[in-house]
Write a protein that holds these residues in place. Structure first.
Motif, PDB file in Angstrom:
ATOM      1  N   ASN A  34       0.823  -1.208   0.000  1.00 40.98           N
ATOM      2  CA  ASN A  34       0.000   0.000   0.000  1.00 40.98           C
ATOM      3  C   ASN A  34       0.857   1.258   0.000  1.00 40.98           C
ATOM      4  O   ASN A  34       0.582   2.213  -0.739  1.00 40.98           O
ATOM      5  N   LEU A  35       1.898   1.284   0.835  1.00 37.70           N
ATOM      6  CA  LEU A  35       2.762   2.467   0.900  1.00 37.70           C
ATOM      7  C   LEU A  35       3.469   2.717  -0.423  1.00 37.70           C
ATOM      8  O   LEU A  35       3.765   3.864  -0.775  1.00 37.70           O
ATOM      9  N   LYS A  62       8.541   0.234  11.235  1.00 38.54           N
ATOM     10  CA  LYS A  62       8.917   0.309   9.827  1.00 38.54           C
ATOM     11  C   LYS A  62       7.959   1.151   8.997  1.00 38.54           C
ATOM     12  O   LYS A  62       8.385   1.897   8.112  1.00 38.54           O
ATOM     13  N   ASN A  63       6.665   1.050   9.277  1.00 45.03           N
ATOM     14  CA  ASN A  63       5.677   1.498   8.297  1.00 45.03           C
ATOM     15  C   ASN A  63       4.921   2.769   8.646  1.00 45.03           C
ATOM     16  O   ASN A  63       4.421   3.452   7.745  1.00 45.03           O
ATOM     17  N   PHE A  64       4.782   3.122   9.920  1.00 39.31           N
ATOM     18  CA  PHE A  64       4.127   4.377  10.256  1.00 39.31           C
ATOM     19  C   PHE A  64       5.017   5.550   9.866  1.00 39.31           C
ATOM     20  O   PHE A  64       6.252   5.487   9.995  1.00 39.31           O
ATOM     21  N   ARG A 112      -4.095   8.141   4.205  1.00 37.86           N
ATOM     22  CA  ARG A 112      -4.731   7.182   3.291  1.00 37.86           C
ATOM     23  C   ARG A 112      -4.729   5.772   3.859  1.00 37.86           C
ATOM     24  O   ARG A 112      -5.537   4.932   3.449  1.00 37.86           O
ATOM     25  N   ILE A 113      -3.815   5.500   4.792  1.00 39.50           N
ATOM     26  CA  ILE A 113      -3.736   4.173   5.394  1.00 39.50           C
ATOM     27  C   ILE A 113      -4.777   4.002   6.493  1.00 39.50           C
ATOM     28  O   ILE A 113      -5.327   2.915   6.683  1.00 39.50           O
ATOM     29  N   LEU A 114      -5.071   5.066   7.231  1.00 38.78           N
ATOM     30  CA  LEU A 114      -5.950   4.960   8.403  1.00 38.78           C
ATOM     31  C   LEU A 114      -7.283   4.280   8.102  1.00 38.78           C
ATOM     32  O   LEU A 114      -7.713   3.408   8.874  1.00 38.78           O
ATOM     33  N   SER A 120     -10.119   9.295   4.387  1.00 37.97           N
ATOM     34  CA  SER A 120      -9.688   9.640   5.747  1.00 37.97           C
ATOM     35  C   SER A 120     -10.479   8.951   6.843  1.00 37.97           C
ATOM     36  O   SER A 120     -10.173   9.135   8.017  1.00 37.97           O
ATOM     37  N   HIS A 121     -11.491   8.168   6.493  1.00 38.00           N
ATOM     38  CA  HIS A 121     -12.363   7.596   7.512  1.00 38.00           C
ATOM     39  C   HIS A 121     -12.663   6.136   7.206  1.00 38.00           C
ATOM     40  O   HIS A 121     -12.486   5.673   6.075  1.00 38.00           O
TER      41      HIS A 121
END
Length: 815
Positions: free
Chosen positions: A198-199, A242-244, A322-324, A392-393
């Motif tokens: 995803n990142l 690693k990813n946050f 976008r991940i949240l 965002s949600h």
């Protein structure tokens, strides 16, 4: 044809692995394009000999050591040659379409980097995986695991990570990202890989038709509770680190360490009580020490993790925002242990983690229109809201009209039967709806949910025209019923959405008549307008590009050089297509190559009947000899994702209507499609758009029911090339204000900090607010219900009536 390499890692499960390979060879995929690689992961028994003897035509490779699941998979990929690598647990069996469904999805959309298969139990009855969730402290979990599979997860969607039990990845992407992180050994290596995909800017797409069935062997039985807990704790820390992104990591890492320590202590206590002597004291002490040991392991490997983090963060294409939404519910505590839950609550409060994740509301959008390839305006509006809000949600879209054949989406999609509707409304913090939700879900009226009523469509004004076909009595009942529905919405909703400034003024009057304009709802610094935001129908930011001719050279009778007028939607009683038919009949004598195409006659919602004016229009066209010569009817409905090919085959978009109250407050959504496609517009004056066409230089407005003026306007828009070019240039600039990102801005802002209406907050506390005139109470309407009984008996008999009565009682009686 794509070559697929399937990797199975065997550890003391030769019988399962042999069975899995037999099922794989039955898959609907060319056998010469299916490569099966079995990694014998140092089982310490006779597995290698048994596998090579039973599977002489497959690659069985000896790892030489127990590499764990992550290392075993990577080892298998190194020995593979496929364009796509797939991973299947050795105690799973694939459905015959497991490979084909995944590969076809990946080949159809180059945004897909990984396919997450649907995984069920061995019998196909309960869910193992249909989505992945992630806590703020880095632990992945499967929310829906053990639920009965009742068909509610049958639409493709983007997810944060697949389950390693059944997944597909492009080989080039797998290599580019370094595959699974072998430092994990096992647990959360699939979470980490999906997160990194995803990142990197690619989608992990859940494809429900790619199915595998899992025996559910419990890994910890092989490794022991201590080992399992230790791996879970340390790998969660690694995932986070690693990813946050930097801001998120600074906010969550310290409380995550504190929570890990408490979780280890709580689990040790719970294990000690549950074991009743099965474990000795040393084992319990080891479980209690898992967090410190995990933190020590993480510290020892910190230099290598720091290098990994540097590389991942430097190349990431996607923000944490976008991940949240893909985390689904980040503040979920995950473990039902009393002391642990108390610590979790305190950490969330004191480290203000609710503020860190405050942009992520749980939002439910409900529409009564079917969600499918063919969607009408209200369904399109709900879809686009869900699409933008899900950036965002955590968003769920529920259609009480049903769901079928839709493309992938970043939000969750549900078809709203009674049970599902109760579940999704219970889940949500904020509920946005159109139409009749409060009738279908009466429990919401007295709930403390934040409710947004989308009243961009003044239904009671529509009924003045739509219900004409029902006779005087039926029309009166329809208008009265819809007005009552709207009044209940106005009495209950915390926020309202409308489509224009004129609509807002209209609705403020109705709000005032219902007592919603009061001292508590407005306060000292708020205006009545604050209760209702202008959120018009929108258009896509990406302008359409034609990839096929849908009308020209496709519809018999319409050539490539003909001039095409497009009627871009349904034919309803409040429109005036009859005058348009007469205008085309007049224009054809001067312009023989004029063509009129009606885009839709049959509404995609079976609950919307074909209206009188539609038949009148077709009858008149046939009587004048125009049908299939100058006028053409599409008797179905165009797919939402294909409509641009029809729009771009037209020269002019048209909308004609009568002069009545519905016109004054309407917002013609089909006009947005014309603007999106850059079509000059000819429309009757009186509604939101008809009065600005000339002023903005984007088309021509004509008086209602004026055949001559309409024919002249169409002639100019179709055949005056300089005029058409000027319209197109003006449309390009004018249409920007209606792009969805701008149109939905008030709703997007409200979703960041949603709150109850000032007056309804008092009602939620049980006190009637000062200045409130009162609300309509739903209750039972004896006259209405008696009519429903007769209708149900006539259409379905006693069985249907009994079902409806039971459903009504479930809604109204306390549980």
């Amino acid at each position: 044809m794509t070559t697929v390499s399937v990797i199975l890692v065997n550890y003391r499960g030769a019988d399962d692995t042999i069975a899995a390979v037999e099922y794989l060879r039955k898959c609907d995929w060319p056998q010469d394009k299916l490569e099966i690689i079995i990694v014998e992961n140092d089982s310490g028994d006779d597995s290698y000999e048994r596998l090579t003897a039973a599977l002489p035509n497959e690659q069985v490779i000896d790892s030489g050591a127990n590499l764990g699941f992550a290392g075993g998979c990577n080892f298998g990929v190194k020995h593979s040659t496929g364009d796509i690598v797939a991973f299947l647990n050795n105690d799973a069996r694939p459905d015959e379409q497991w490979i084909r469904a995944a590969v076809e999805a990946m080949e159809a959309d180059d945004k897909i980097g990984c396919v997450a298969s649907k995984v069920l139990d061995w019998e196909g009855e309960t869910i193992d995986y249909v989505d992945g969730a992630l806590t703020w402290f880095g632990m992945g979990y499967k929310r829906e695991a053990t639920q009965v599979d009742s068909g509610q997860y049958e639409t493709a969607k983007n997810v944060l990570f697949p389950t390693g039990a059944a997944a597909f990845v492009h080989r080039w992407l797998y290599d580019e990202l370094g595959g699974f992180d072998e430092r994990y050994f096992m647990f959360y290596e699939d979470v980490d890989l999906g997160w990194r995909i995803n990142l990197a800017g690619y989608d992990v797409r859940y494809i429900p038709t790619s199915i595998a069935f899992h025996r559910h062997h419990v890994t910890m039985n092989k490794f022991g509770n201590y080992r399992e807990t230790y791996l879970l704790e340390r790998n969660a820390l690694a995932c986070m680190y690693k990813n946050f992104g930097s801001d998120m990591l600074r906010s969550v890492f310290a409380p995550a360490l504190a929570l890990a320590v408490e979780r280890s202590a709580s689990r040790a206590e719970a294990e000690g009580v549950a074991a009743l002597g099965a474990y000795d004291g040393a084992e319990i002490r080891k479980i209690a020490a898992t967090a410190p040991h995990a933190i020590s392991w993480f510290h020892d490997l910190l230099p290598s993790f720091a290098q990994s983090r540097k590389e991942i963060q430097a190349s990431r294409k996607v923000s944490d925002e976008r991940i949240l939404p893909l985390m689904r519910n980040a503040l979920e505590p995950a473990y039902p242990l009393p002391q642990y839950l108390d610590t979790h609550e305190q950490l969330v409060e004191h480290f203000q983690l609710d503020e860190v994740f405050r942009l992520q509301s749980k939002i439910l959008i409900v529409t009564g229109e079917p969600i499918s390839a063919k969607m009408a305006g209200p369904a399109i509006r709900a879809w686009e809201m869900a699409k933008r809000l899900s950036v965002s949600h955590a968003v769920r879209l529920c259609s009480t009209g049903g769901v079928s054949q839709v493309g992938p989406q970043s939000f969750e999609l549900f078809s709203g039967d009674d049970n599902t509707l109760k579940a999704v409304t219970d889940w949500a913090d904020v509920i946005i709806f159109q139409g009749f939700l409060l009738e279908a879900a009466p429990w919401l009226r007295d709930s403390d949910k934040i409710i947004v009523a989308d009243i961009y469509d003044p239904m009671h004004l529509e009924q003045l025209e739509q219900a004409r076909d029902q006779g005087p009595k039926g029309r009166a009942e329809a208008i009265e019923g819809v007005t009552d529905v709207l009044n209940r919405q106005i009495a209950r909703a915390d926020k309202f959405l409308c489509a224009s400034e004129k609509q807002r003024a209209f609705w403020i009057g109705q709000l005032a008549s219902m007592g919603r304009i009061n001292t508590n709802s407005l306060g000292l610094d708020r205006a009545p307008e604050d209760l209702i935001d202008i959120v018009p129908f929108g258009l896509n930011e990406d302008r359409p590009v034609q990839n096929r001719h849908a009308i020209r050279g496709t519809v018999p009778g319409i050539g490539m050089d003909d001039k095409v007028i497009l009627w871009g939607g349904g034919i309803y009683n409040w429109f005036d297509p009859v005058t348009l038919v007469k205008a085309v009949n007049k224009l054809k004598d001067k312009r023989p190559n004029v063509r009129l195409y009606f885009l839709g006659v049959k509404h995609p919602n079976p609950g919307v009947p074909k209206m009188r004016v539609a038949q009148e229009t077709m009858d008149l066209s046939r009587k004048l000899g125009l049908t299939d010569k100058h006028i053409f009817f599409n008797h179905d409905w165009v797919d939402y994702d294909d409509r641009h090919n029809y729009l771009l085959d037209a020269n002019v978009g048209v909308s004609t209507h009568f002069e009545h109250i519905e016109t004054q407050y309407s917002f013609r959504t089909r006009i947005l499609d014309y603007l999106w496609a850059g079509l000059p517009i000819v429309a009757t004056t009186g509604d939101s758009f008809g009065s600005v066409l000339d002023e903005e230089g984007i088309g021509i407005g004509v008086p209602p029911e004026d055949v001559d003026a309409l024919a002249d306007a169409l002639d100019q828009a179709l055949y005056d090339e300089d005029f058409a070019a000027s319209c197109k240039a003006n449309i390009a600039e004018y249409s920007k204000r209606f792009e969805w990102s701008q149109a939905l801005e008030p709703l997007l802002e409200f979703a960041k900090q949603p709150q109850r209406a000032g007056d309804l907050r008092y009602l939620a506390e049980g006190a009637l607010p000062e200045g409130m005139l009162g609300f309509i109470k739903p209750g039972f309407d004896l006259k209405r219900d008696a009519k429903l009984v007769v209708d149900y008996l006539r259409t379905g008999g006693p069985k249907v009536l009994a079902t409806k009565v039971a459903s009504r009682l479930r809604k109204y009686l306390p549980s």
